[in-house]
Design an enzyme around this catalytic site. Structure first.
Site, mmCIF file in Angstrom:
data_model
loop_
_atom_site.group_PDB
_atom_site.id
_atom_site.type_symbol
_atom_site.label_atom_id
_atom_site.label_comp_id
_atom_site.label_asym_id
_atom_site.label_seq_id
_atom_site.Cartn_x
_atom_site.Cartn_y
_atom_site.Cartn_z
ATOM 1 N N GLY A 94 -13.547 64.642 8.405
ATOM 2 C CA GLY A 94 -12.620 65.495 7.678
ATOM 3 C C GLY A 94 -11.462 64.706 7.105
ATOM 4 C CB SER A 122 -12.470 53.826 3.522
ATOM 5 O OG SER A 122 -12.725 53.450 2.183
ATOM 6 C CE1 TYR A 148 -9.738 58.086 1.458
ATOM 7 C CE2 TYR A 148 -10.460 55.871 0.899
ATOM 8 C CZ TYR A 148 -10.706 57.097 1.482
ATOM 9 O OH TYR A 148 -11.902 57.318 2.109
ATOM 10 C CE LYS A 182 -10.472 57.692 5.181
ATOM 11 N NZ LYS A 182 -10.965 58.729 6.116
#
Length: 277
Positions: free
Chosen positions: A76, A115, A141, A145
């Site tokens: 999620g 990621s 982003y 991560k």
């Protein structure tokens, strides 16, 4: 008459998303009871699946969703570059809430979706030399991560959990371009990673691994995954005939690809036309 065996229960956050949808048949085939946790209701739940609609940022909801679970697969979150505030709320806080709910419920196995973009500014060739690269994010982003991995490390060390931070290359049913012939993670190999997370190898502990299939054109050192029993079997080369292998990837020498380029703006969804869950 032998007593019925209670199936192992797995909570799957992001349960309505693309990667979860591709993973679900493998979990069902292995006999797991799966809780599909997402803001949206997952479609067509099977006999061993239950749907739990709510946010990973809601502590009460997550504590209830993980009650009685054996393991958590945490997919999620936001999967594109967004504003700092959005990424902090969903990816960082959502991961902390998920891990804390797991701790409160005695869940000792957690698979976190990290990621490639957590290490996007590393040269691609570095991934072949080193099984675990230090964080070098290419975007907000990517920073989120890297924070996911740091939270996984904290909960593994502090509370004796086994937490696997999976640096996903490219998910999907099949590779779609030249770059993904090296970075693809097949649905079947994503299931093999779940099985490795559930195994006793490396427990307790935090493990940063490449979530990449055994691709002929792969660039990833898979040793860290092998140490916990993750042995990918699939090869994106099986789909190479349908991919333009003559196309030039001008950002192939960086792990983050175009995300590490000057044209990819920080804090902005640079690909709003792509509906990726």
């Amino acid at each position: 008459m032998s007593a019925a065996v209670t199936p192992v229960t797995i909570a799957l956050t992001g349960g309505a998303g693309m990667m979860a949808t591709l993973l679900r048949p493998y979990l069902a085939g292995a006999g797991y009871a799966v809780r599909l946790v997402d803001l949206a209701a997952a479609s067509d739940p099977g006999p061993n699946e239950s749907v739990h609609v709510g946010s990973v940022t809601d502590p009460d909801f997550m504590a209830d969703a993980l009650n009685g679970a054996t393991a958590v697969i945490h997919l999620g979150g936001l999967h594109r570059e967004k504003t700092w505030a959005e990424l902090v709320s969903t990816n960082i806080t959502g991961t902390q809430v998920t891990l804390e709910a797991a701790r409160q419920n005695g869940v000792e196995r957690v698979l976190l979706a990290s990621s490639t973009h957590a290490v996007g500014f590393h040269p691609t060739e570095a991934a072949a030399r080193d099984s675990v690269l230090s964080p070098r994010p290419d975007t907000y982003y990517g920073v989120s991560k890297a924070a996911v991995e740091a939270l996984g490390s904290l909960y593994a060390d502090k509370y004796g959990m086994k937490v696997v931070s999976a640096r996903i290359g490219t998910g999907g049913e099949r590779p779609g371009n030249l770059r993904t012939l090296g970075s693809w993670l097949s649905p079947a190999d994503s299931f093999r990673l779940v099985e490795a997370t559930l195994s006793k190898l490396g427990a307790p502990g935090h493990h940063v691994v490449w979530a990449v299939s055994a691709n002929t054109r792969g660039w990833a050192n898979l040793d860290a995954g092998k140490r916990i029993g993750f042995e990918p079997q699939d090869d994106a080369e099986a789909f190479a005939a349908g991919v333009d292998t003559t196309a030039r990837d001008e950002w192939a020498d960086l792990l983050g690809g175009a995300w590490a380029s000057d044209s990819h703006r920080v804090g902005v969804d640079n690909y709003p036309h792509l509906a990726v869950k």
